[in-house]
Motif scaffolding. Structure first.
Motif, PDB file in Angstrom:
ATOM      1  N   MET A 152      -1.780  -5.931   2.859  1.00 33.43           N
ATOM      2  CA  MET A 152      -1.376  -4.985   3.655  1.00 33.43           C
ATOM      3  C   MET A 152      -1.295  -5.823   4.987  1.00 33.43           C
ATOM      4  O   MET A 152      -0.908  -5.275   6.018  1.00 33.43           O
ATOM      5  N   ASP A 155       1.735  -5.018   6.912  1.00 26.67           N
ATOM      6  CA  ASP A 155       1.892  -3.603   7.007  1.00 26.67           C
ATOM      7  C   ASP A 155       3.154  -3.058   6.154  1.00 26.67           C
ATOM      8  O   ASP A 155       3.807  -2.168   6.889  1.00 26.67           O
ATOM      9  N   PRO A 157       5.252  -0.709   3.910  1.00 25.35           N
ATOM     10  CA  PRO A 157       5.200   0.862   3.724  1.00 25.35           C
ATOM     11  C   PRO A 157       4.857   1.149   2.458  1.00 25.35           C
ATOM     12  O   PRO A 157       4.557   2.171   1.963  1.00 25.35           O
ATOM     13  N   GLN A 184      -6.177   5.638   3.044  1.00 23.67           N
ATOM     14  CA  GLN A 184      -4.792   6.057   3.106  1.00 23.67           C
ATOM     15  C   GLN A 184      -4.595   7.536   3.892  1.00 23.67           C
ATOM     16  O   GLN A 184      -3.582   7.726   4.157  1.00 23.67           O
ATOM     17  N   LYS A 189       0.457   5.247   3.124  1.00 21.51           N
ATOM     18  CA  LYS A 189       1.564   4.167   2.479  1.00 21.51           C
ATOM     19  C   LYS A 189       2.146   4.785   1.281  1.00 21.51           C
ATOM     20  O   LYS A 189       1.580   5.849   0.647  1.00 21.51           O
TER      21      LYS A 189
END
Ligand code: ADP
Ligand code: ADP
Length: 229
Positions: A152, A155, A157, A184, A189
Motif C-alpha cells: 500500500m 497508495d 487504488p 477498507q 480500495k
C-alpha cells in the motif's frame, strides 16, 4: 472499475484452460473475493489483471483502459500485490522493506519516512517496536501486516491479494481480516481477494465469485450466496 471480458487462459502443454470464458465486473471501492479449490484459476486471474501474464483471448480493462495496451510499469504503480509468501528482504529493516517502492519512485527521504511510519501505525503495529526490526524478529501475522503495508506504500487504488492471510495462525488471521475490513472503510480500495476458504470469502467480500475448474459458477453478495447455495 476492473472489467474482465470473455477471458480464456490456456497455458502451453495443459489439457484444460486454467480460466475459461470468464466475464466479471469488479466495482470500484469494493472487495471482490475469488473463491474456489486449489488449481481452479484464481491466481491466474490476478496475474492477468496486473499483466504478469496475458490472456489467450479476451480482454482486461481497468477504468476503460485495456491493460494489454498499458505500459506495465505504469499499470503496476497503481496495483498493490500481496501474496502468502510475502518475501520481505531479510537483511533490511521493516522500515526499509516498506520503503522499497516509494524509493523506486524517488520520493524525497522525508516523505518516505513519514509514509512508512503512517503505514506501520495504519496496519496496527507498534511504531517504535517495529520500525527498526528485521523480518526474522516478527511473528507471521506481523510480517503479513508489513507485506500489506509495503503493497500500500504508494497508495495504489487497486490491491490484488492472493491468499494474503493463508500462512498465519487462525487467531492472527482473524485479526488481520478485521484490520483489513476496518481499514477498507477508510481507504476504499478496489480489492480482489483470493481465498480457498468460503468462510473467509463470506466475511471479507462485498461480492463473491465462486470458481470451479476455471469457470465462474456463482457470483453475488454474501447474502445471495448464503441464501442460494
Ligand atoms: P489457483 O490460484 O486457483 O490455485 P492457478 O491459477 O494457480 O489456480 O492454476 C490454475 C491451473 O493452471 C492449474 O491447473 C495450474 O496447474 C495451472 N497453471 C498455473 N500456472 C501455470 C503455469 N505457469 N504454467 C502451466 N500451468 C499453470
Ligand atoms: P498459486 O495457487 O498461488 O498460483 P501454485 O503453487 O499453484 O500457487 O503456483 C506457484 C507457481 O508455479 C506460479 O508461478 C505458477 O504460475 C506456477 N505453476 C503452477 N502450476 C504450474 C504448472 N502446472 N506448470 C508450470 N508452472 C506452474
Amino acid at each position: 472499475m476492473i472489467e474482465l471480458k470473455q477471458i480464456t487462459k490456456q497455458y502451453p502443454g495443459q489439457a484444460m484452460p486454467a480460466v475459461e470464458q470468464l466475464s466479471l465486473s469488479i466495482p470500484e471501492g469494493e472487495i471482490c473475493v475469488l473463491v474456489g479449490p486449489s488449481g481452479c484459476g484464481k491466481s491466474t486471474i490476478l496475474r492477468m489483471i496486473n499483466r504478469m501474464i496475458e490472456p489467450t483471448s479476451g480482454s482486461v480493462t481497468i477504468k476503460g483502459e485495456n491493460v494489454s495496451k498499458t505500459d506495465s510499469d505504469q499499470l503496476r504503480m497503481g496495483i498493490g500485490y500481496v501474496i502468502q509468501q510475502i518475501g520481505l528482504l531479510p537483511h533490511r529493516t521493516i522500515a526499509e522493506n516498506i520503503a522499497i517502492v516509494p524509493r523506486l519512485y524517488k520520493w524525497p527521504k522525508e516523505k518516505i519516512a513519514k509514509r512508512v511510519d503512517e503505514l506501520i501505525v495504519m496496519m496496527g503495529l507498534d511504531l517504535e517496536k517495529t520500525r527498526g526490526k528485521y523480518p526474522s524478529q516478527l511473528s507471521g501475522g506481523q510480517m503479513q501486516r508489513v507485506g500489506v503495508a509495503r503493497a500500500m506504500a504508494v497508495d495504489p487504488p487497486i490491491m490484488l491479494m492472493d491468499e494474503p492471510f493463508g500462512a498465519v495462525d487462525p487467531i492472527a488471521r482473524t485479526h488481520l481480516q478485521d484490520e483489513l475490513l476496518r481499514l477498507q472503510k477508510e481507504i476504499k480500495k478496489t480489492i480482489v481477494f483470493v481465498t480457498h476458504d468460503i468462510n473467509e470469502a463470506i466475511k471479507m467480500g462485498d461480492n463473491i465469485a465462486i470458481f470451479d475448474a476455471g469457470k465462474l459458477v456463482q457470483f453475488g453478495t454474501p447474502e445471495e450466496i448464503l441464501t442460494n447455495p
